[in-house]
Each structure stands twice: as C-alpha cells, then as structure tokens.
Design a protein around this motif. Sequence first.
Motif, short mmCIF file in Angstrom:
data_model
loop_
_atom_site.label_atom_id
_atom_site.label_comp_id
_atom_site.label_asym_id
_atom_site.label_seq_id
_atom_site.Cartn_x
_atom_site.Cartn_y
_atom_site.Cartn_z
N GLU A 133 -7.45 2.88 0.72
CA GLU A 133 -6.44 3.48 -0.14
C GLU A 133 -5.31 2.50 -0.41
OE1 GLU A 133 -4.13 7.79 -0.49
OE2 GLU A 133 -4.94 7.12 1.43
N ALA A 134 -4.97 1.70 0.62
CA ALA A 134 -3.90 0.72 0.46
C ALA A 134 -4.24 -0.31 -0.61
CB ALA A 134 -3.62 0.03 1.79
N TRP B 95 -3.83 1.16 -4.07
CA TRP B 95 -2.42 1.21 -4.48
C TRP B 95 -1.94 -0.18 -4.88
CZ3 TRP B 95 0.20 5.15 -6.03
CH2 TRP B 95 0.00 6.43 -5.50
N ALA C 212 3.90 1.91 -6.59
CA ALA C 212 2.55 1.64 -6.09
C ALA C 212 2.58 0.62 -4.96
CB ALA C 212 1.66 1.16 -7.23
N THR D 38 5.02 0.06 -2.96
CA THR D 38 5.63 0.74 -1.82
C THR D 38 4.57 1.53 -1.05
OG1 THR D 38 7.78 0.91 -2.91
CG2 THR D 38 7.35 2.45 -1.11
N GLU D 39 3.71 2.23 -1.78
CA GLU D 39 2.63 2.99 -1.14
C GLU D 39 1.65 2.07 -0.43
OE1 GLU D 39 2.29 6.19 -0.68
OE2 GLU D 39 4.14 6.64 -1.72
N ARG E 15 3.23 0.97 2.76
CA ARG E 15 3.33 2.07 3.73
C ARG E 15 2.02 2.25 4.49
NH1 ARG E 15 2.84 7.68 3.82
NH2 ARG E 15 2.14 7.83 1.66
N ARG E 16 0.91 2.01 3.80
CA ARG E 16 -0.40 2.19 4.42
C ARG E 16 -0.89 0.93 5.12
NH1 ARG E 16 0.31 5.62 0.50
NH2 ARG E 16 -0.71 7.66 0.54
#
Length: 282
Positions: free
Chosen positions: A84-85, A88, A107, A109-110, A113-114
């Motif tokens: 998923e990272a 993004w 995007a 940032t997400e 985060r992951r």
Amino acid sequence: MPRSPSHRRIARYVLAGLVFVHLAGFLSYEIYNRQINERQLALDAREEWGAGHRDVAIAEYRRFIADYAAATRPLVLVRGLSSEASAWFALGRIEAEQHHTDAALAAFTEAMRREPGLGRREYRDLLFEAGRYAELESYARRALEENPRSLAAIFDLGAALYAEGRAASAALAYERGLSYVDEYLKSTDPGFHGRVSVPEAELLNLASVAHLAAGDHERAEAACDGLSARLAPRMHLDRLCRAFLEADAGRAEASAEILKSYIPARPEQEALVAALSARLGS
C-alpha cells in the motif's frame, strides 16, 4: 453392528475436519483470486502511467488503495503484490506530474506513514518547488525535534531559510550539519575513506553561498577555500561556491565557465544556479 459413542464422535470430528479443510481451501482460493486481481490492477496502473495516461493511472492506483485492506485480509498469498505504501508513493509522483500539489503531498504523507522514509525526499522537494518555504521550514523543524542530528532535515531547513530570505540563518544551519556528517557516513557509507564526502561538500558550498548572500564575504571565502584546499587536484566538489565567489569578484566569464560543468543535485541548488545564470546573463 451399531457404532459406539466413541466411533460416532470420531466420525463427527473427521467430518468437521473435512468441512474445515474445504472451507479453508475455498477461502484461500477467494483470497488468492482477489490478490491476483489486485496485483494486476497495480500493473495496469503502472502501464497507464508509463503510457502517459496519468488520469487513468491515478484512478487505478486509488482503486488499488481502496481495495487493498480487503484484498490482503487476513494474509498475503500472492508474490509480487505491491504494498500500500508503494502505491501511495507512485500516486504522489503522478499527482506531482499533474501539478496537483496538495494531492501529491497528501499521497507522499501516506506513503511515509506506512513506510518511514518512502517519499520523504519527494515531499520536501515538492514543497520547495511549489514555493511553500514556510511549510518546508516547519517540516524540517518537526523532523529535528524528533532527531536533532538528522542531516536530511538540516538540508531542508537551510533550503527553506535561504528561500525565505534569511541567508545568515541558512548558513548557520548548513554549518550545524557539518557536525553530523561523520555519523551520517557511518550509517550510510561506513567504508568511506575519501578526503571530502559529497554531503560535507554540499554543506560547505551551500554555507558559503548563504554567507555571501548575507554579506559576509570573509566567511563565504573561508568555507569555499577550506573545501578547495582539501580536494584532490581532479576533484571539483567546490564548483557552486567557486562560481558565486568568481561572480562576486566581477569575473563573470570565469563564473559562467564553472557553472557549465556543475550539475545540481537538489532543487535549491537548481534555484541558485538559475539565479546566478540570470545575473550573469547566460
């Protein structure tokens, strides 16, 4: 002959086991198929991106992200399924190419985060290129609160301060970073034994240019001359500061000649080269 209670219990256990095995197989098959489709969606998005169909790629990456949690629950069975990272991160790059700055920053940032670090460079570069220097400064200061010895955050802070017109503060920030170069090299390039590392040279170049912009010619020359003195004869890691000092001394042709062989590695360096080139009329 009638079966005993123990035989009947065993039969029930066997039947329950068979039902469980069949159910597990069916569920695994369903999960596997969902993940195959999810993997193909990521591949399609990448192909659309490569073909220049960015709007389609954005839509497909967003669909991939929306379906990811359900497709990978409770485990990942398919090899090569993008994370998923990474989705993004790819989405951030495409949104940036489309000049959708806010969407791209969100995007990245997400992605970070992951997967910490993924998209960090792209995030800060985009803030700089978009002229959002105050946000870049805040981002750098938050990073330095978490890790006061972060060389990456030092570069970010220096770039933001210089762009905001606070050249003297930028120079001090870059010089602060010199204290952390050895620690940085130990973690990223433990085998380095050269005279001057690239990060150190970049910091000295940028510090020299910042000092010059702040009107401190003496410290500008000291930073650049000190770097030049440590370089081997064929090393030219002092091109940026040398070009600015030559221009400051009125030697425009020499400055322009140096710039011809200088390749900026960061957007803030590109901005400095563009500004100096404009000043030289080249």
